[in-house]
Design an enzyme around this catalytic site. Structure first.
Site, mmCIF file in Angstrom:
data_model
loop_
_atom_site.group_PDB
_atom_site.id
_atom_site.type_symbol
_atom_site.label_atom_id
_atom_site.label_comp_id
_atom_site.label_asym_id
_atom_site.label_seq_id
_atom_site.Cartn_x
_atom_site.Cartn_y
_atom_site.Cartn_z
ATOM 1 N N ASP A 152 0.531 -1.457 0.068
ATOM 2 C CA ASP A 152 0.123 0.470 -0.055
ATOM 3 C C ASP A 152 0.805 1.546 0.110
ATOM 4 O O ASP A 152 2.127 1.172 -0.455
ATOM 5 C CB ASP A 152 -1.277 -0.172 0.806
ATOM 6 C CG ASP A 152 -2.662 0.147 0.981
ATOM 7 O OD1 ASP A 152 -2.368 1.594 0.624
ATOM 8 O OD2 ASP A 152 -3.329 -0.299 0.654
ATOM 9 N N HIS A 211 -3.649 5.906 2.569
ATOM 10 C CA HIS A 211 -4.684 4.669 2.106
ATOM 11 C C HIS A 211 -3.822 3.030 2.979
ATOM 12 O O HIS A 211 -5.001 3.138 3.517
ATOM 13 C CB HIS A 211 -4.340 4.358 0.904
ATOM 14 C CG HIS A 211 -5.670 3.580 0.343
ATOM 15 N ND1 HIS A 211 -5.031 2.187 -0.043
ATOM 16 C CD2 HIS A 211 -6.206 3.651 -0.169
ATOM 17 C CE1 HIS A 211 -5.830 1.425 -0.333
ATOM 18 N NE2 HIS A 211 -6.364 2.373 -0.910
ATOM 19 N N SER A 536 -11.257 -0.940 -1.306
ATOM 20 C CA SER A 536 -9.552 -0.736 -1.020
ATOM 21 C C SER A 536 -10.083 -0.937 -0.003
ATOM 22 O O SER A 536 -9.556 -1.610 1.124
ATOM 23 C CB SER A 536 -8.970 0.129 -1.441
ATOM 24 O OG SER A 536 -8.451 0.882 -2.246
#
EC number: 3.4.21.-
Length: 750
Positions: A152, A211, A536
């Site tokens: 990520d 994220h 996600s």
């Protein structure tokens, strides 16, 4: 940090653009910055080679270097990464002419320019039936001893979600390293952190996007009490496997994720000894031999590593999936039963319920003038409230109705309204999104409503010369009986890369998910969290659940874990009716796959469909790939002419995808008993109109644990009954007492 910058950080993640990204070094991976030569005509190429014969791992870099054209050896070294575990090959900076010359080498299978891929909870554990000290969390020790590798944007190691209080040291097999420096970085929770997108300004694996911190805490975050965003969704934030270890591999930045970095991260994770790989990122559909995630994942499952990936956010269009390989768990997104409620109230007394995270307490509920953004804008984009598209004279002091879409991020629409002097925003869904509003951290009072509600607002505006409206903020509400519901953005099947494999495999929570965040959104001193949406977010839920199952059943293969997740999935919502999509109609199998994950049932599935890595060889040859293309995936030389090809639907998969023409098709499946030793399962089939099904045998009787039995199923076309339908769906269940082992079936009529 200002609110605008904070929101820009959030949106840069969700709407990341596909542009070039720098590569990075790692242990056992070579990296050189090309500072002394012109890079304007150089691009990064992914080079696949034939498997070297009897060559030591330490000599690979030298071998790969020997393959390069002489023109590359006159200046600084061009090789970016060398790969050792998941593919045979390397990443290198080349000109188009040099790449063409390289491909003339008989040891080189292919050399192609890399692509840039894009990034694709206080309440979700209880929503999924996970309770502290009980059930699956108790039986699996909350994932203790399992290592989840996450590819990520990096991680924020100081967040309390990554506290290691009470956690044991990493297992002895752990072989990774931590690139953080200083105090309070890696610990017994974050046991490894690597950066493969190093730049001159950022060499450590810190999360500069958000994220990665969000997905890592969703998969395996420790309990943090009082988690909330602007006071909403308040509770204890905890990941799916709170006692699992985390290894972060930073392969993405603000601008996306390069293929070379992704392969480097997966290659390193396999060498490090992770048990689960979680990738909330992906690219467009393509053949598996050109898909870096499919290639890396196959290398991972060969080492017994489970791989979970997001399905992508390109729904509700059909055939919009990423990460379609059958050795990957492909995860779509669903809602949970929590709503961050806000209501648009009109001057005629009608109210329309929506969602918004930002709920200011000082916004008066008095009615204000209401205006449609598309009425008198500066350009065609005013309807979408694009930046600088609104006239201040039209919107100042008013509530502005904006439409979603137009390639303008939702929060940026609110900023455009605010910059033009608007008092509040009502955001209506597009027709494709329909009844699926999203809770966002807006920059002004706002509410996101359905498409149908938006049409009603337009009609009201046109019906009176003085339309008015306000927004009522009502906080967090639990208990929406329509949950889980498939989100509009969740990508749908059928698969382009392999239509004979039903994808996605499963859906899980991905709408309005609260998890850890690197920076505070409201400048508070409490630990920062954020609420965002996407596949996600659903992917790390399943990654964490896989970690629980890995602890509970250490002898299960990746395919067995996937089977347990799929065959125990739910097809109904909390209200007991079929799971719906964004249109509020029953969702089809191309949206749900096997259904919504049920972690508790997955821990005791009764039967599993298992697949060994070598079982994929006849499947891959059956896709009409060349020997070289299959060899790229398998990392070994293959002659498909010497392999018994099978149809895609013949793979021992927990679901069926049948491309049905005018002839009957017969397929076999083998199931292994992981339930009681002495048990009998009876088949129940759900047959759609236009198809006939027959099964042999209709009962499976087991006498021991681990015993395998095979059955065959025939699919018979009845074309006269199809009413011009292009597809249909059915199911096959094996039932024994409390066990119901269900396989969804999709039919695509040819």
């Amino acid at each position: 940090m200002t609110k605008v910058v904070q929101f820009s950080l959030l949106l840069a993640l969700i709407l990341v653009l596909s542009v070039s990204l720098a590569s990075a070094a790692s242990q056992n991976l070579e990296f050189t910055e090309l500072e002394d030569e012109d890079q304007s005509n150089l691009s990064t190429y992914i080079v696949h080679v034939r498997k070297p014969q009897v060559i030591q791992s330490d000599d690979l870099h030298t071998f790969y270097y020997s393959l390069l054209p002489e023109s590359t050896k006159t200046t600084n070294q061009r090789i970016v990464f060398t790969y050792r575990n998941v593919v045979n090959g390397f990443a290198v900076k080349l000109t188009p002419e040099e790449a063409k010359a390289l491909q003339q080498n008989e040891e080189v299978v292919s050399a192609r320019p890399e692509k840039i891929l894009s990034l694709h909870t206080t309440h979700t554990p209880s929503f999924l039936g996970l309770q502290q000290g009980l059930g699956l969390w108790k039986g699996s020790n909350s994932g203790k001893g399992v290592i989840i590798g996450i590819l990520d944007t990096g991680i924020s190691p100081f967040h309390p979600s990554f506290s290691d209080e009470g956690m044991p040291s990493p297992p002895a097999k752990w072989n990774g390293i931590c690139e953080f420096t200083g105090k309070r970085t890696c610990n017994n929770k974050i046991i490894g952190a690597r950066n493969f997108v190093k730049t001159k300004n950022l060499t450590l694996p810190f999360d500069d996007v958000g994220h990665g911190t969000h997905t890592a805490s969703t998969a395996a975050g420790r309990p943090v009490q009082g988690a909330n965003v602007y006071g909403n969704a308040n509770g204890t934030a905890v990941g799916m496997a709170p006692d699992a270890h985390i290894a972060m591999y930073k392969v993405c930045g603000l601008v996306g994720c390069s293929e070379s970095a992704i392969l480097a991260g997966m290659d390193t994770a396999v060498d490090d000894g992770v048990d689960v790989l979680s990738l909330s990122l992906g690219g467009p559909s393509g053949p598996f031999f050109e898909d870096p995630i499919a290639l890396g994942a196959f290398g991972a499952i060969q080492k017994g590593i489970f791989v979970s990936c997001s399905a992508a956010n390109s729904g509700p269009a059909y055939s919009s999936l990423s990460n379609e390989a059958p050795w990957i768990l492909t995860v779509g997104a669903s809602s949970i039963d929590r709503t961050i409620m806000a209501t648009a109230k009109l001057g005629n007394g009608k109210e329309y319920v929506g969602q918004s995270v930002f709920q200011p307490k000082d916004f008066a509920p008095s009615l204000l003038p209401l205006v449609y953004a598309g009425a008198n804008g500066n350009n065609n984009f005013s309807v979408f409230c694009a930046p600088e598209s609104l006239n201040r004279s039209d919107v100042e002091g008013k509530v502005v109705l904006c439409e979603d879409g137009g390639f303008v991020p939702r929060v940026f629409k609110g900023k455009a309204v605010k910059d033009a002097g608007g008092a509040a925003m009502i955001l209506m869904n597009s027709v494709l999104e329909d009844f699926n509003p999203i809770a966002d951290v807006h920059v002004l009072p706002a509410v996101h409503i359905s498409y149908e509600a938006g049409l009603a607002l337009k009609e009201y505006i046109n019906s009176t010369s003085t339309p008015t409206a306000t927004i009522l903020f009502e906080g967090t509400v639990i208990g929406n009986l329509l949950a889980p519901q498939v989100t509009s953005f969740s990508s749908r099947g059928p698969s382009k890369a392999s239509p004979g494999i039903l994808k996605p495999d499963i859906i899980g929570p991905g709408l309005n998910i609260l998890a850890a965040w690197p920076v505070s959104l409201d400048n508070s001193t409490t630990p920062p969290f954020n609420i965002i949406s996407g596949t996600s977010m659903s992917c790390p839920h399943l990654s964490g659940i896989a970690a629980l199952l890995k602890n509970s059943h250490p002898d299960w293969s990746p395919a067995a874990i996937k089977s347990a997740i799929m065959t125990t999935a739910s097809q109904v919502n909390l209200g007991g009716t079929p799971i719906l999509d964004q249109r509020l109609v029953p969702a089809d199998v191309f949206a749900t796959g096997a259904g919504h994950v049920n972690p508790v049932k997955a821990n005791d599935p009764g039967l599993v469909y298992d697949i060994e890595p070598n079982d994929y060889i006849p499947y891959l040859c059956g896709l009409n790939y060349t020997d070289r293309e299959v060899g790229v995936i398998l990392q070994q030389r293959v002659r498909c002419s010497e392999v018994n090809h099978i149809a895609e639907a013949e793979l021992n998969y927990p679901s069926f995808s049948i491309l049905l023409g005018n002839t009957t098709q017969l397929y076999t499946r083998t199931v292994a008993n992981v339930g009681p030793a002495n048990s009998t399962y009876t088949a129940e089939i759900g047959v759609p109109v236009g198809v006939g099904m027959s099964l042999s045998p209709a009962q499976l009787t087991f006498t021991e644990v681990g015993q395998k039995l095979t059955y065959s199923v025939s699919f018979i076309p009845f074309s006269e009954d199809r009413d011009n339908h292009t597809f249909a769906q059915g199911s096959l269940k094996w039932v024994s007492g409390k066990y119901s082992v269900r396989s969804p079936i999709s039919f695509i009529f040819l």
